[in-house]
Design a protein around this motif. Structure first.
Motif, PDB file in Angstrom:
ATOM      1  N   GLY A  10       0.792  -1.224   0.000  1.00  0.00           N
ATOM      2  CA  GLY A  10       0.000   0.000   0.000  1.00  0.00           C
ATOM      3  C   GLY A  10       0.822   1.271   0.000  1.00  0.00           C
ATOM      4  N   SER A  11       2.159   1.156   0.143  1.00  0.00           N
ATOM      5  CA  SER A  11       2.988   2.358   0.135  1.00  0.00           C
ATOM      6  C   SER A  11       3.403   2.693  -1.301  1.00  0.00           C
ATOM      7  CB  SER A  11       4.230   2.164   1.009  1.00  0.00           C
ATOM      8  OG  SER A  11       5.095   1.208   0.439  1.00  0.00           O
ATOM      9  N   GLN A  12       4.025   3.822  -1.473  1.00  0.00           N
ATOM     10  CA  GLN A  12       4.486   4.262  -2.784  1.00  0.00           C
ATOM     11  C   GLN A  12       5.987   4.456  -2.733  1.00  0.00           C
ATOM     12  OE1 GLN A  12       2.389   7.578  -4.488  1.00  0.00           O
ATOM     13  NE2 GLN A  12       4.160   8.239  -5.634  1.00  0.00           N
ATOM     14  N   VAL A  13       6.697   3.979  -3.753  1.00  0.00           N
ATOM     15  CA  VAL A  13       8.133   4.175  -3.856  1.00  0.00           C
ATOM     16  C   VAL A  13       8.382   5.107  -5.029  1.00  0.00           C
ATOM     17  CG1 VAL A  13      10.360   3.073  -4.285  1.00  0.00           C
ATOM     18  CG2 VAL A  13       8.646   1.905  -2.880  1.00  0.00           C
ATOM     19  N   THR A  14       9.109   6.164  -4.808  1.00  0.00           N
ATOM     20  CA  THR A  14       9.413   7.141  -5.846  1.00  0.00           C
ATOM     21  C   THR A  14      10.911   7.134  -6.111  1.00  0.00           C
ATOM     22  OG1 THR A  14       7.577   8.524  -5.128  1.00  0.00           O
ATOM     23  CG2 THR A  14       9.251   9.569  -6.493  1.00  0.00           C
ATOM     24  N   VAL A  15      11.291   7.107  -7.380  1.00  0.00           N
ATOM     25  CA  VAL A  15      12.692   7.186  -7.773  1.00  0.00           C
ATOM     26  C   VAL A  15      12.894   8.570  -8.369  1.00  0.00           C
ATOM     27  CG1 VAL A  15      14.493   6.227  -9.253  1.00  0.00           C
ATOM     28  CG2 VAL A  15      12.818   4.705  -8.187  1.00  0.00           C
ATOM     29  N   GLN A  16      13.807   9.340  -7.810  1.00  0.00           N
ATOM     30  CA  GLN A  16      14.025  10.728  -8.229  1.00  0.00           C
ATOM     31  C   GLN A  16      15.127  10.874  -9.280  1.00  0.00           C
ATOM     32  OE1 GLN A  16      12.124  13.302  -7.315  1.00  0.00           O
ATOM     33  NE2 GLN A  16      10.871  12.020  -5.993  1.00  0.00           N
ATOM     34  N   SER A  17      15.502   9.775  -9.915  1.00  0.00           N
ATOM     35  CA  SER A  17      16.535   9.835 -10.947  1.00  0.00           C
ATOM     36  C   SER A  17      16.297   8.718 -11.947  1.00  0.00           C
ATOM     37  CB  SER A  17      17.921   9.699 -10.307  1.00  0.00           C
ATOM     38  OG  SER A  17      18.037   8.459  -9.658  1.00  0.00           O
ATOM     39  N   LYS A  18      17.221   8.539 -12.842  1.00  0.00           N
ATOM     40  CA  LYS A  18      17.112   7.479 -13.838  1.00  0.00           C
ATOM     41  C   LYS A  18      17.282   6.123 -13.173  1.00  0.00           C
ATOM     42  CE  LYS A  18      18.859  10.598 -17.343  1.00  0.00           C
ATOM     43  NZ  LYS A  18      17.980  10.559 -18.479  1.00  0.00           N
ATOM     44  N   LEU A  19      16.689   5.070 -13.793  1.00  0.00           N
ATOM     45  CA  LEU A  19      16.713   3.739 -13.209  1.00  0.00           C
ATOM     46  C   LEU A  19      17.060   2.717 -14.285  1.00  0.00           C
ATOM     47  CD1 LEU A  19      16.019   1.877 -10.769  1.00  0.00           C
ATOM     48  CD2 LEU A  19      13.684   1.839 -11.642  1.00  0.00           C
ATOM     49  N   SER A  20      17.942   1.782 -13.964  1.00  0.00           N
ATOM     50  CA  SER A  20      18.249   0.698 -14.893  1.00  0.00           C
ATOM     51  C   SER A  20      18.117  -0.628 -14.156  1.00  0.00           C
ATOM     52  CB  SER A  20      19.660   0.845 -15.475  1.00  0.00           C
ATOM     53  OG  SER A  20      20.631   0.747 -14.469  1.00  0.00           O
ATOM     54  N   VAL A  21      17.715  -1.662 -14.927  1.00  0.00           N
ATOM     55  CA  VAL A  21      17.537  -2.999 -14.365  1.00  0.00           C
ATOM     56  C   VAL A  21      18.318  -3.975 -15.232  1.00  0.00           C
ATOM     57  CG1 VAL A  21      15.883  -4.803 -13.770  1.00  0.00           C
ATOM     58  CG2 VAL A  21      15.235  -2.390 -13.525  1.00  0.00           C
ATOM     59  N   GLY A  22      19.317  -4.612 -14.665  1.00  0.00           N
ATOM     60  CA  GLY A  22      20.113  -5.594 -15.396  1.00  0.00           C
ATOM     61  C   GLY A  22      20.980  -4.999 -16.485  1.00  0.00           C
ATOM     62  N   VAL A  23      21.342  -3.721 -16.358  1.00  0.00           N
ATOM     63  CA  VAL A  23      22.117  -3.025 -17.388  1.00  0.00           C
ATOM     64  C   VAL A  23      23.420  -2.516 -16.773  1.00  0.00           C
ATOM     65  CG1 VAL A  23      22.131  -1.088 -18.995  1.00  0.00           C
ATOM     66  CG2 VAL A  23      20.000  -2.305 -18.532  1.00  0.00           C
ATOM     67  N   LYS A  24      24.558  -2.848 -17.377  1.00  0.00           N
ATOM     68  CA  LYS A  24      25.840  -2.383 -16.853  1.00  0.00           C
ATOM     69  C   LYS A  24      26.155  -0.952 -17.268  1.00  0.00           C
ATOM     70  CE  LYS A  24      28.002  -6.866 -16.346  1.00  0.00           C
ATOM     71  NZ  LYS A  24      29.107  -7.739 -16.669  1.00  0.00           N
ATOM     72  N   ASN A  25      25.764  -0.572 -18.496  1.00  0.00           N
ATOM     73  CA  ASN A  25      26.035   0.768 -19.005  1.00  0.00           C
ATOM     74  C   ASN A  25      24.721   1.393 -19.483  1.00  0.00           C
ATOM     75  OD1 ASN A  25      28.977   0.712 -18.770  1.00  0.00           O
ATOM     76  ND2 ASN A  25      28.861  -0.875 -20.327  1.00  0.00           N
ATOM     77  N   PRO A  26      23.939   1.968 -18.571  1.00  0.00           N
ATOM     78  CA  PRO A  26      22.641   2.530 -18.959  1.00  0.00           C
ATOM     79  C   PRO A  26      22.769   3.648 -19.990  1.00  0.00           C
ATOM     80  CG  PRO A  26      22.920   2.506 -16.568  1.00  0.00           C
ATOM     81  CD  PRO A  26      24.224   2.118 -17.156  1.00  0.00           C
ATOM     82  N   ASP A  27      21.792   3.731 -20.856  1.00  0.00           N
ATOM     83  CA  ASP A  27      21.720   4.778 -21.861  1.00  0.00           C
ATOM     84  C   ASP A  27      21.317   6.086 -21.176  1.00  0.00           C
ATOM     85  OD1 ASP A  27      20.963   6.533 -23.934  1.00  0.00           O
ATOM     86  OD2 ASP A  27      20.306   4.874 -25.203  1.00  0.00           O
ATOM     87  N   PRO A  28      22.140   7.109 -21.237  1.00  0.00           N
ATOM     88  CA  PRO A  28      21.824   8.361 -20.536  1.00  0.00           C
ATOM     89  C   PRO A  28      20.637   9.113 -21.137  1.00  0.00           C
ATOM     90  CG  PRO A  28      23.790   8.627 -21.878  1.00  0.00           C
ATOM     91  CD  PRO A  28      23.417   7.173 -21.937  1.00  0.00           C
ATOM     92  N   ARG A  29      20.163   8.699 -22.324  1.00  0.00           N
ATOM     93  CA  ARG A  29      19.042   9.391 -22.976  1.00  0.00           C
ATOM     94  C   ARG A  29      17.692   8.975 -22.427  1.00  0.00           C
ATOM     95  NH1 ARG A  29      20.042   7.434 -28.860  1.00  0.00           N
ATOM     96  NH2 ARG A  29      20.314   5.566 -27.595  1.00  0.00           N
ATOM     97  N   VAL A  30      17.627   7.903 -21.632  1.00  0.00           N
ATOM     98  CA  VAL A  30      16.340   7.381 -21.179  1.00  0.00           C
ATOM     99  C   VAL A  30      16.239   7.382 -19.655  1.00  0.00           C
ATOM    100  CG1 VAL A  30      16.091   5.955 -23.245  1.00  0.00           C
ATOM    101  CG2 VAL A  30      17.111   4.973 -21.199  1.00  0.00           C
ATOM    102  N   ASP A  31      15.017   7.440 -19.143  1.00  0.00           N
ATOM    103  CA  ASP A  31      14.787   7.420 -17.703  1.00  0.00           C
ATOM    104  C   ASP A  31      14.744   6.000 -17.146  1.00  0.00           C
ATOM    105  OD1 ASP A  31      14.691  10.170 -17.475  1.00  0.00           O
ATOM    106  OD2 ASP A  31      12.544  10.249 -17.869  1.00  0.00           O
TER     107      ASP A  31
END
Length: 97
Positions: A10-31
């Motif tokens: 029932g709680s809410q989790v907010t991410v205030q920046s970019k997020l990657s899952v299973g990625v070593k070098n995230p693309d800086p163009r996407v959130d």
């Protein structure tokens, strides 16, 4: 165990920046950068060169074409549940004139 739990039922989790899952070098163009299939509104979306030939699928699941070209389709959508279900192409890619 490798599991991380955020928040409570029932709680809410907010991410205030970019997020990657299973990625070593995230693309800086996407959130959000995910290495693999995702589930959105209870429908799987993934990439492949053809629709699935096995596995359980439900109407609305999508496979995006990982090697699109002129005369081909953007992807396939499941239109009947099953293993693998019925898949129909969508988004024919036409030659630009």
């Amino acid at each position: 165990t490798g599991n991380i739990n955020l928040g409570n039922a029932g709680s809410q989790v907010t991410v205030q920046s970019k997020l990657s899952v299973g990625v070593k070098n995230p693309d800086p163009r996407v959130d959000l950068h995910v290495a693999g299939a995702v589930r959105l509104n209870n429908h799987i979306q993934t990439y492949d060169t053809a629709p699935p030939t096995e596995g359980n699928h439900t109407p609305g699941d999508i496979v995006w074409n990982s090697v699109p070209g002129v005369g081909q389709f953007v992807g396939w959508v499941c239109t009947r549940a099953g293993n693998p279900g019925s898949w129909n192409p969508f988004g024919e890619i036409k030659e630009r004139k």
